[in-house]
Scaffold this active site. Structure first.
Site, PDB file in Angstrom:
ATOM      1  N   HIS A  90      16.618   3.106  34.747  1.00  0.00           N
ATOM      2  CA  HIS A  90      15.723   2.675  35.823  1.00  0.00           C
ATOM      3  C   HIS A  90      14.821   1.593  35.224  1.00  0.00           C
ATOM      4  O   HIS A  90      14.480   1.661  34.036  1.00  0.00           O
ATOM      5  CB  HIS A  90      14.781   3.787  36.300  1.00  0.00           C
ATOM      6  CG  HIS A  90      15.433   5.025  36.806  1.00  0.00           C
ATOM      7  ND1 HIS A  90      15.862   6.027  35.991  1.00  0.00           N
ATOM      8  CD2 HIS A  90      15.695   5.427  38.072  1.00  0.00           C
ATOM      9  CE1 HIS A  90      16.375   7.003  36.727  1.00  0.00           C
ATOM     10  NE2 HIS A  90      16.293   6.670  37.994  1.00  0.00           N
TER      11      HIS A  90
ATOM     12  N   ASP B 159      12.037   2.976  33.226  1.00  0.00           N
ATOM     13  CA  ASP B 159      12.333   3.693  31.977  1.00  0.00           C
ATOM     14  C   ASP B 159      12.144   2.730  30.807  1.00  0.00           C
ATOM     15  O   ASP B 159      11.770   3.143  29.707  1.00  0.00           O
ATOM     16  CB  ASP B 159      13.805   4.131  31.879  1.00  0.00           C
ATOM     17  CG  ASP B 159      14.272   5.003  33.018  1.00  0.00           C
ATOM     18  OD1 ASP B 159      13.429   5.664  33.639  1.00  0.00           O
ATOM     19  OD2 ASP B 159      15.499   5.023  33.268  1.00  0.00           O
TER      20      ASP B 159
HETATM   21  C1  XLS Z   1      17.851  12.493  40.352  1.00  0.00           C
HETATM   22  C2  XLS Z   1      18.893  11.499  40.127  1.00  0.00           C
HETATM   23  C3  XLS Z   1      18.471  10.277  39.336  1.00  0.00           C
HETATM   24  C4  XLS Z   1      19.487   9.189  39.514  1.00  0.00           C
HETATM   25  C5  XLS Z   1      19.008   7.828  39.199  1.00  0.00           C
HETATM   26  O1  XLS Z   1      18.119  13.605  40.745  1.00  0.00           O
HETATM   27  O2  XLS Z   1      19.990  12.129  39.522  1.00  0.00           O
HETATM   28  O3  XLS Z   1      18.279  10.607  38.018  1.00  0.00           O
HETATM   29  O4  XLS Z   1      20.627   9.448  38.763  1.00  0.00           O
HETATM   30  O5  XLS Z   1      17.909   7.452  39.937  1.00  0.00           O
END
Ligand code: XLS
Ligand code: NI
Ligand code: NI
Length: 436
Positions: free
Chosen positions: A98, A101
């Protein structure tokens, strides 16, 4: 300098090895059905769980330090160095991220954008030197309080615009990093109560939002896939991308189906009341199986526990679907998974990835054996054989209507041709392949 000085490069040592820092089943260059394990599995590291997740939960603080002794932008850079070292030692080629991140979100969008450009310049140089790649990027449109009511489905147009700006920036850096995909997981694209919600407008707006993302990314030369990651709930009470069938229906309705595929997460499937393999199959039969968030849930808990996948039945059924669908193209297996809060050492990061990679290597090996064995596929073929000749063929060829079928059934009388579904026999074949 090394962030994990006591961890060697992880090697394949075979099923008898008791070395915790070795693979028992994942042998990157071993060929299965004509491709290497590495080519089949396309493992990816999740930046959020691996490089930023510190084991916080609703009741307690972090248990594992991911600051690497740094703060601010230096911390972000240290995480790049540590993350890439971890990937290289594990032999994981891809990462997923993200925007926030990679850096901590700043006070203004302009500052966040600038910091993102700077960190991704640093990453690009380093990943090229190390032979590492980006599987997909996504925007965090759920943590900041401005997104309390959603982003593309926000009731407030200013929020929609802000989210669009964030997505634009993230597409820019994802394309720069060579991402194969752009993911949309709509954690807050849903609602808490219909009393305050215009569902029709929200869904139309979400489609507008995604069309804008596609148009922009294509205009700057992005050739990869867009992925929707379905999840039924959490943090929203009801998330619009509830499951694969719902998301595919949405994409078809709004003309987004040529650009988007599914990113199926195991734990989201079970939260939606489906098996992981069900979601993969629904995607595959619609030609929408794009990528996978590899993890597992706990059937006794009603939330996304994001555990590292170790259940070999599940990885086997998953890889069966992937193999039958012809394998990954732009997608891969992203470990959207975290060690338990009590697995708090940096060594646990490696042990967790080794467990997940070995479980998927085993799943791949066993799925290939089930296919080679042929009894399961042969059974299914036989079960549907009435459709390849006679009345069945005439139906699928579109030659008959209710009138002709009524004549046929009246003449033929009661059905005497059903054969047993043999579920237990088939389950036992799977056990035989797994444990022999
Ligand atoms: C949350 C999601 C998230 C996605 C990416 O439950 O799995 O981590 O993979 O935004
Ligand atoms: Ni996910
Ligand atoms: Ni998830």
């Amino acid at each position: 300098m090394s962030y994990f000085p006591n961890i060697p490069a992880i090697k394949f040592e075979g099923g008898a090895s008791k070395n915790p820092l070795a693979f028992r089943y994942y042998n990157a260059d071993e060929k299965i059905l004509g491709k290497t394990m590495k080519e089949h599995l396309r493992f990816a590291m999740s930046w959020w769980h691996t490089m930023t997740g510190e084991g916080k939960d609703m009741f307690g603080s972090g248990t594992i330090d991911k600051s690497f002794g740094k703060t601010g932008f230096e911390k972000s850079k240290a995480r790049v160095d540590a993350g890439f070292e971890l990937m290289q030692k594990l032999g994981v080629t891809y990462y997923c991220f993200h925007d926030y991140d990679l850096i901590d979100e700043r006070d203004t969008l302009a500052e966040s954008n600038a910091a993102l450009v700077e960190i991704t310049d640093y990453m690009l140089k380093k990943q090229n030197e190390m032979g590492l790649k980006c599987l997909w990027g996504t925007s965090n449109l759920f943590s900041n309080k401005r997104y309390m009511f959603g982003a593309g489905t926000a009731p407030n147009a200013d929020v929609f615009a802000y989210a669009a700006a964030q997505v634009k920036q993230n597409i820019d850096v994802s394309v720069k990093l060579g991402a194969n995909g752009i993911v949309f997981w709509g954690g807050r694209e849903g609602y808490e109560t219909l009393l305050n919600t215009d569902m029709g407008l929200e869904l139309d707006n979400l489609a507008r939002f995604l069309h804008m993302a596609v148009d922009y990314a294509r205009s700057i030369g992005f050739k990869g896939d867009f992925f929707i990651e379905p999840k039924p709930k959490e943090p929203s009470k009801h998330q619009y991308d509830f499951d694969a069938a719902t998301a595919i229906g949405f994409l078809n309705k709004y003309g987004l189906d040529k650009d988007f595929k599914m990113n199926i997460e195991a734990n989201h499937a079970t939260l939606a009341g489906h098996t992981f393999e069900h979601e993969l199959r629904v995607s595959a039969i619609n030609d929408m199986l794009g990528s996978i968030d590899a993890n597992q849930g706990d059937m006794l808990l009603g939330w996304d526990t994001d555990q590292f996948p170790t259940d070999v039945y599940s990885t086997t059924y998953c890889m069966l679907e992937v193999l039958r669908a012809g394998g990954f193209k732009t997608g891969g297996l992203n470990f959207d998974a975290k060690g338990r809060r009590g697995s708090f050492t940096h060594d646990d990061l490696f042990l967790s990835y080794i467990a997940g990679m070995d479980a998927f290597a085993l799943g791949l090996i066993k799925a290939a054996k089930i296919i080679e064995d042929g009894r399961v596929d042969g059974f299914v073929k036989e079960r549907y054989s009435s459709w390849s000749s006679g009345i069945g063929k005439d139906i699928t060829d579109g030659k008959l209507g209710l009138k002709e079928l009524s004549d046929y059934a009246l003449k033929k009388g009661e059905v005497t041709t059903n054969i047993s579904g043999k579920q237990e026999y088939l389950e036992n074949i799977v056990n035989q392949v797994l444990f022999n």
